[in-house]
Scaffold this active site. Structure first.
Site, PDB file in Angstrom:
ATOM      1  N   ASP A  32       5.934  -1.359   1.867  1.00 32.51           N
ATOM      2  CA  ASP A  32       6.217  -2.545   2.683  1.00 32.51           C
ATOM      3  C   ASP A  32       6.038  -2.142   4.139  1.00 32.51           C
ATOM      4  O   ASP A  32       5.588  -1.018   4.426  1.00 32.51           O
ATOM      5  CB  ASP A  32       7.632  -3.088   2.388  1.00 32.51           C
ATOM      6  CG  ASP A  32       7.694  -4.608   2.539  1.00 32.51           C
ATOM      7  OD1 ASP A  32       7.347  -5.104   3.627  1.00 32.51           O
ATOM      8  OD2 ASP A  32       8.081  -5.297   1.580  1.00 32.51           O
ATOM      9  N   HIS A  78       2.682  -7.570   4.731  1.00 29.09           N
ATOM     10  CA  HIS A  78       3.740  -6.545   4.597  1.00 29.09           C
ATOM     11  C   HIS A  78       3.136  -5.137   4.578  1.00 29.09           C
ATOM     12  O   HIS A  78       3.578  -4.275   3.825  1.00 29.09           O
ATOM     13  CB  HIS A  78       4.560  -6.776   3.317  1.00 29.09           C
ATOM     14  CG  HIS A  78       5.539  -7.914   3.442  1.00 29.09           C
ATOM     15  ND1 HIS A  78       6.765  -7.769   4.054  1.00 29.09           N
ATOM     16  CD2 HIS A  78       5.464  -9.201   3.034  1.00 29.09           C
ATOM     17  CE1 HIS A  78       7.413  -8.942   4.016  1.00 29.09           C
ATOM     18  NE2 HIS A  78       6.640  -9.820   3.409  1.00 29.09           N
ATOM     19  N   GLU A 114       4.225 -13.951   1.775  1.00 33.66           N
ATOM     20  CA  GLU A 114       4.494 -14.030   3.209  1.00 33.66           C
ATOM     21  C   GLU A 114       3.381 -13.421   4.064  1.00 33.66           C
ATOM     22  O   GLU A 114       3.618 -12.514   4.861  1.00 33.66           O
ATOM     23  CB  GLU A 114       5.835 -13.314   3.505  1.00 33.66           C
ATOM     24  CG  GLU A 114       7.000 -13.940   2.762  1.00 33.66           C
ATOM     25  CD  GLU A 114       8.331 -13.239   2.997  1.00 33.66           C
ATOM     26  OE1 GLU A 114       9.313 -13.940   3.227  1.00 33.66           O
ATOM     27  OE2 GLU A 114       8.373 -11.997   2.942  1.00 33.66           O
TER      28      GLU A 114
HETATM   29  C1  ACM Z   1       9.890 -12.125  -1.404  1.00 32.94           C
HETATM   30  O1  ACM Z   1      11.124 -12.226  -1.517  1.00 32.94           O
HETATM   31  N1  ACM Z   1       9.323 -12.123  -0.201  1.00 32.94           N
HETATM   32  C2  ACM Z   1       9.038 -12.012  -2.566  1.00 32.94           C
END
Ligand code: ACM
Ligand code: ZN
Length: 543
Positions: free
Chosen positions: A200, A274, A338
């Site tokens: 991440d 991410h 995201e």
């Molecule tokens: C997430 O909680 N962004 C998958």
């Protein structure tokens, strides 16, 4: 008078002892269970009987019982029951409870665990351990305990094939041994998938030989961040940087440890968003070339790969090739949630890609990215998993959707498999109580035990013919505010036990009060195993 009081006390004591012996407290509750009179007692001369590969589960059982009970039960080759023995066998099994099903018969004379597969045998052995006093699961031998299991016949098997837990080791790093402790507790509740969120913005945790900077640079940041106390963790490198990573040897060991407990480890390599940690190490695979860093703790994260650059795909293909070698799992999770598209909209290469591929939006550009990665994943015989958002610009052909903010009904109705990690019920980083003063600081939300237990992984508006595409539920532990494993366990347990019951037991069998009764015993098991959990003093599961 005195004599009669002591008689009453003795009688009460016996009653209590019998009550403990006759009321099984198995989590998840079995599909069918009939209690019989009497108990089977483990003794020093009790033999475990198994043959061929079935001996693996026999050895697992013997090893666990040796620690907790101090008894070293010998393993003998046999496929038939005998007096005083515990038989584990895959011969002549009833297959009606599925691939992971088992039958467990406990009589005063013997125990028989019969299953069609090694996984089924393992689950039978786990149920047997849960019939014994909690001390049987201890890491050190207890004395003065009657090692009795109540006589029962159990026929059991799971409702869902995917019973998962996600661990985020990017925001905070947990050691291989700590991950294995979580695997042990997952096995106690018959969970079978560890979704390992290895990558991440805040840390890249898997060593990749071809790209050493991923862990030399990407596995570390300056501080603990998220406003946390630096003393709440031990994950510092020799130079004082915060973080850590797993070597290929570490990964293989965790995967082996999980497999011995019939748990599949699904790695997650996040893309295209991410990705600040990867891009801090290799900024050339972003649109503007950086700079990026791992010390990011909120808002929209800038780390996004450039979709217009073919070298980005070469890089990711090379990374995935090493990942495939380390993880036997059929599934590889590539994130996809995201994704901020601002850098794409400002990047000539990304816009040129959009034009060349006749794409109308940046969401479609994201789908192009995931679909291109999926081709590579599929060519290696693997199945791609991605978060809800991978649907938005057109879903990749064979992808599994991990639903956290919707899309399950649409995906399943189009023939895609779906894992249910619905934010409202499955986010184990959310508060367990409204009393935030008493609770450790969390990311927000409110997910009490009772709410978890009320979850049905089958969406109510999903037509019956598509319901088999719902693989099962999974709890997600995002770790922004969880800097050590004791805290992680506090957030996971006992909510994971509720999710385990949702994933395994029939919908009709759900009974929260009975779950709470069994949970009291289960907490004793977790105590014995040295696993931390949130104890709810009100025993209502809703505060
Ligand atoms: C997430 O909680 N962004 C998958
Ligand atoms: Zn670009």
């Amino acid at each position: 008078m005195k004599a009669s009081i002591s008689q009453v006390l003795v009688a009460l004591f016996c009653l209590a002892a019998t009550a403990r012996a006759v009321e099984p407290a198995i989590i998840p509750v079995p599909q069918e269970m009939k209690l019989q009179d009497g108990v089977f007692t483990l003794r020093a001369d009790t033999k475990i009987l198994a043959d061929g590969r079935d001996r693996e589960t026999a050895m697992f059982l013997a090893e666990k019982l040796r620690h907790g009970t101090g008894l070293t039960l010998p393993i003998r080759s046999a496929v038939r029951p005998s007096t005083g023995g515990i038989l584990l066998t895959t011969k002549n099994a009833d297959q009606s409870f599925g691939k992971e099903g088992y039958e467990l018969t406990v009589t005063p004379d013997s125990v028989i665990i019969r299953a069609a597969t090694e996984a089924g045998l393992f689950y039978g052995a786990i149920s047997l351990m849960q019939l014994l006093p909690p001390q049987a699961l201890g890491s050190a031998a207890s004395t003065g305990v009657a090692w009795e299991a109540p006589c029962v016949t159990i026929k059991d098997g799971p409702r869902f094939v995917w019973r998962g837990l996600m661990l985020d080791v990017s925001r905070h790093f947990y050691t291989p041994r700590e991950v294995e402790q979580v695997l042990d507790a997952m096995a106690l509740h018959k969970l079978n998938v560890l979704h390992w969120h290895l990558v991440d913005d805040q840390g890249w945790r898997i060593q990749i030989k071809k790209y050493p900077r991923l862990t030399e640079v990407g596995a570390w940041r300056k501080g603990i961040n998220f406003g946390l106390n630096p003393k709440d963790t031990t994950s510092y490198g020799p130079d004082g940087r915060y973080g850590g990573f797993y070597t290929p040897t570490d990964i293989k060991e965790v995967v082996r440890y999980a497999a011995a407990r019939h748990i599949m480890v699904v790695p997650e390599i996040e893309m295209p968003g991410h990705s600040s940690a990867a891009l801090a190490a290799y900024p050339q695979y972003s649109c503007k070339g950086g700079p990026f860093n791992t010390d990011v703790s909120g808002g929209v994260f800038p780390g996004v790969y450039c979709v217009g650059n073919d070298e980005t795909f070469d890089f990711l293909d090379n990374v995935l090739t090493e990942v495939f070698d380390l993880f036997p799992s059929k599934y590889v999770h590539v994130g996809g949630d995201e994704v901020p598209t601002k850098s794409w909209s400002e990047c000539p290469k990304c816009q040129a890609r959009k034009e060349a591929e006749h794409l109308n939006s940046d969401r479609q550009l994201e789908s192009y990215f995931i679909q291109r990665i999926e081709k590579f994943v599929n060519a290696h015989g693997k199945t791609l998993v991605g978060w809800s958002e991978i649907r938005e610009g057109g879903l990749a052909k064979n992808a599994v959707v991990m639903d956290w903010i919707g899309g399950a009904v649409e995906a399943a109705s189009a023939g895609h498999d779906v894992v249910m990690t619905t934010q409202k019920y499955c986010y184990l980083d959310h508060y367990q109580s409204k009393d935030h003063v008493k609770e450790p600081k969390a990311i927000g939300g409110f997910l009490p035990l009772r709410e978890v237990y009320s979850f049905d992984p089958i969406p109510h508006d999903l037509p019956a013919e598509f319901q088999s595409h719902i693989l099962g539920p999974q709890g997600n532990l995002w770790a922004e505010y969880i800097p050590n494993i004791r805290h992680a366990e506090y957030m996971i347990f006992p909510r994971e036990a509720a999710l385990a019951e949702i994933g395994w037991s029939s919908k009709d069998s759900r009974n929260f009060d009975d779950f709470l009764r069994r949970l009291k015993i289960d907490e004793q098991r977790l105590d014995q195993m040295g696993v931390n959990y949130r104890h709810d003093p009100t025993n209502t599961g809703e505060k």
